[in-house]
Write an enzyme that holds these catalytic residues in place. Structure first.
Site, PDB file in Angstrom:
ATOM      1  N   GLU A   1       2.550  -0.696   2.379  1.00  0.00           N
ATOM      2  CA  GLU A   1       1.147  -0.307   2.472  1.00  0.00           C
ATOM      3  C   GLU A   1       0.850   1.001   1.741  1.00  0.00           C
ATOM      4  OE1 GLU A   1      -0.957  -0.969   6.013  1.00  0.00           O
ATOM      5  OE2 GLU A   1      -2.604  -0.786   4.593  1.00  0.00           O
ATOM      6  N   ASP A   2       1.739   1.976   1.897  1.00  0.00           N
ATOM      7  CA  ASP A   2       1.402   3.327   1.434  1.00  0.00           C
ATOM      8  C   ASP A   2       2.152   3.803   0.198  1.00  0.00           C
ATOM      9  OD1 ASP A   2      -0.264   3.424   3.577  1.00  0.00           O
ATOM     10  OD2 ASP A   2       1.080   4.585   4.856  1.00  0.00           O
TER      11      ASP A   2
END
Ligand code: MN
Length: 723
Positions: free
Chosen positions: A79-80
């Site tokens: 996600e990051d």
């Protein structure tokens, strides 16, 4: 260095319950995540990596397997950071990649709703989407750490996240029997949602902390001594209940903190089941039980398998205390059991159908008891809860639940019946799909409508919800009736030509109304529809006005235009279910030749029985009026509705040999043909004649079955019977 030390201390925690963890992989995952999150910080200013590490620590408290621990370390990388699921698959294997992928997908949804029903759906959806229990447990660990560090967020995020925790994650933890996760999540969320009340309770519980602790010690000693005297070796624990449950009790019963009973809860663990009752007797003998508070969940276990004796008594100093008594085994199920708590104290009964779905989980729990290694057990747990429901989203993010196999048409009707009626297409996750497309968990569904769209009879063959089915049926029926009226009108008009008049003239002169009354119909519409359906003949109606006593007037021209009329009417709207070109007139299949879909056919307009369908080679058709014949075809739609499955008789001549009948039946079923009746007659010369009544969808299917049967050794002849 600090981070590495933290990692090592978590690894030793893992070693305390895992016999042989893959420490190298844990260290590698840590190094990888640390590299990927390099430079990122949390709101608190700490390095980002502190978060995945603490999530890993919670996962270790949940005693999960290595893949889960690794997934905990990596859960935010996709996600990051630049990392892809594919990268993880290559480096850490399928299992880890699957878990992180599931976590990433879950994190995409923001659940900010207060609606109870909605929250329940979301919880179910999370479970259904996750498929692997570990995804949810890691997700809960993630949430727990975020809640523990929520003070660094701004107030509006605090409120949103706390609400979501209360509505979705704490009940989810509860469902899965993760009791301590549930209570901690609740108390953390409570703190942000009702800050004043939280600190008031916290203070009151703390103010007498020393006093309380000495009280707990005192009660513990009394209980231990009492039981030991009677030959029972117990373990006794006492603790205050969590703040949120105290608050809930205060609110529900409208009482002050001081009035809340049983702020303290004690637990007595013994070895044997019989000792539970023995201990209970001793406790009740010592302290006065509070009437109505005793519950025997050992004799009658909770549906989730939870077993314990519960009682409340007036203890030392007139303090009311709650006591739970159970064996160590029961305790293990209650505390560590994945689903052991899922029904426990939710304040409402979970419907039976849910209970059924969890039955397999209880069974797993029982098998779990036999597992030497709990880790091994967890590694093999894959879930498919709520397997007969799907949860999908509207473009606005609302969740709707449907029976499995539901389609965009079901979805459209669930939104609004108008949308259902005008539904012309659908997009699922941004892609156009056919209307009969089956929805999957997590799909985002968008319905396209068109003002000229009408519900289609074909839809009935794939919709799954009762609502859609009823609405479609009503709409189709209405439309069918409209068309029948139109057709009836034309047939009557045509009949009137023989009398040198037409329907308009009848309307003007009032003869139409007269005919309605004479034929005992309640309205013009009803009469026309009946003529259209073929239930009433047009000439029977005209006879009421022009009695047949004047035969010379009735000199008919050949009726060769009848077919054209049928076609003309029929092409106005296609429902195409059985016979192309003919909409929804009453159809009967001639008994003489019994046509099945695929056979070459011809139709005859009967007097009063709608359209009769014969095979083209039926010898009865030579005797029928040629001017009533019209061309019909089978519907070319691939999906044949059940209603057009037809019964056919097949005769098989063969030797009277054991096992042959079984072979024949098998050939039928391999071709997808169901036998509804069979009759066997053996003859003197060791021959047999078997007559099968079978249900077929089309002639292809029947031919295939017959061909297969012909190939069976011992079969002489196979024939389809037409009487
Ligand atoms: Mn996270």
């Amino acid at each position: 260095m600090q981070l590495e030390n933290r990692l090592e201390s978590i690894i030793s925690k893992v070693r305390s319950y895992h016999p042989d963890p893959d420490v190298a992989q844990l260290r590698e995952a840590f190094a990888f995540a640390n590299r990927m999150h390099e430079g990122q910080t949390r709101k608190s200013g700490e390095p980002y990596m502190t978060h995945p590490l603490e999530v890993m620590d919670i996962i270790a408290d949940l005693r999960l397997d290595v893949a889960s621990l690794v997934a905990g370390l990596l859960h935010d990388t996709v996600e990051d950071t630049e990392t892809t699921v594919e990268d993880l698959r290559v480096r850490f294997g399928e299992d880890v990649a699957f878990l992180v992928d599931g976590l990433t997908k879950l994190s995409k949804f923001q659940f900010n709703t207060r609606q109870e029903a909605q929250a329940e759906n979301i919880r179910k959806m999370i479970i259904a989407m996750s498929r692997d229990l570990r995804v949810i447990m890691v997700k809960l660990a993630d949430r727990l750490h975020n809640m523990r560090t929520l003070k660094h967020m701004n107030p509006s995020s605090q409120e949103r996240i706390s609400l979501e925790t209360m509505d979705i994650y704490s009940p989810l933890a509860h469902r899965l029997g993760l009791h301590w996760v549930k209570t901690e999540l609740e108390d953390l969320a409570f703190r942000y949602l009702h800050t004043e009340a939280y600190y008031e309770i916290a203070e009151k519980v703390a103010s007498k902390k020393r006093q309380r602790q000495s009280f707990i010690r005192e009660v513990r000693h009394i209980l231990e001594d009492l039981l030991r005297e009677h030959g029972i070796e117990p373990e006794v624990y006492g603790r205050p209940k969590n703040f949120w449950s105290i608050y809930r009790k205060m609110r529900a019963q409208q009482i002050e903190f001081e009035q809340v009973f049983d702020i303290l809860a004690f637990r007595i663990l013994v070895d044997e089941r019989a000792q539970c009752y023995e201990a209970l007797g001793l406790v009740h003998n010592l302290w006065k039980p509070i009437p109505g508070r005793f519950k025997d969940y050992i004799a009658i276990a909770k549906p989730n398998g939870y077993q314990s004796l519960h009682t409340s008594v007036i203890g030392p100093y007139q303090e009311r205390i709650e006591i739970q008594i159970r064996t160590h085994d029961m305790h293990k199920v209650a505390e560590e059991g994945i689903a052991a708590h899922w029904l426990y104290k939710e304040g409402k009964a979970v419907p039976d159908k849910d209970d059924q779905k969890f039955a397999w989980l209880h069974q797993l729990m029982e098998e779990h008891q036999d597992h030497e290694d709990p880790v091994e057990f967890l590694e093999s747990v894959k879930i498919d809860l709520f397997h007969d429901e799907v949860y999908v989203f509207t473009p606005n993010g609302d969740v709707l639940s449907f029976p499995k196999g539901a389609t965009p048409v079901d979805f459209a009707y669930a939104i609004h019946s108008e949308i259902g009626q005008r539904c012309s297409g659908a997009k699922v996750n941004g892609q156009m799909v056919p209307l009969k497309h089956k929805l999957k968990n997590g799909d985002i569904v968008e319905i396209l409508t068109h003002k000229n769209q009408r519900p289609n009879k074909d839809w009935l063959s794939f919709v799954k919800t009762g609502r859609a089915r009823t609405k479609i049926r009503n709409a189709v029926r209405k439309e069918q009736r409209e068309r029948s009226k139109e057709l009836g009108r034309e047939l009557l008009d045509k009949e009137l030509k023989h009398h040198n008049t037409n329907i308009r003239a009848w309307e003007r002169s009032g003869k139409l109304q007269q005919a309605v009354e004479l034929s005992r119909f309640s309205s013009v519409d009803e009469m026309l529809a009946d003529i259209g359906y073929g239930k009433t003949q047009a000439d029977k109606v005209t006879e009421k006005i022009y009695p047949p006593e004047a035969p010379e007037e009735k000199k008919r021209e050949p009726d060769n235009r009848l077919g054209q009329i049928w076609e003309k009417i029929a092409h106005r709207g296609k429902t195409g279910v059985v016979l192309d070109g003919i909409g929804d007139v009453m159809v009967t299949y001639a008994r003489c030749c019994n046509p099945v879909p695929g056979d070459p056919i011809v139709g005859f307009v009967t007097r009063g029985r709608g359209l009769s369908v014969h095979t083209r080679d039926c010898n009865r058709i030579d005797h029928l009026e040629p001017e009533r014949q019209i061309d019909v075809r089978w519907s070319t739609d691939t999906e044949v509705p059940d209603s057009s499955r037809r019964s056919v008789s097949v005769k098989v001549y063969c030797t009277d040999k054991p096992g042959l009948l079984a072979n024949i039946s098998q050939s039928f079923s391999q071709a997808g043909v169901n036998i509804s009746q069979a009759q066997c007659v053996t003859t003197e010369d060791r021959r047999a004649v078997n007559t099968f009544e079978v249900i077929v969808s089309n002639s292809e299917q029947l031919k295939r079955a017959m061909k297969n049967i012909e190939k069976i050794r011992g079969v002489y002849k196979v024939e389809r019977i037409t009487s």
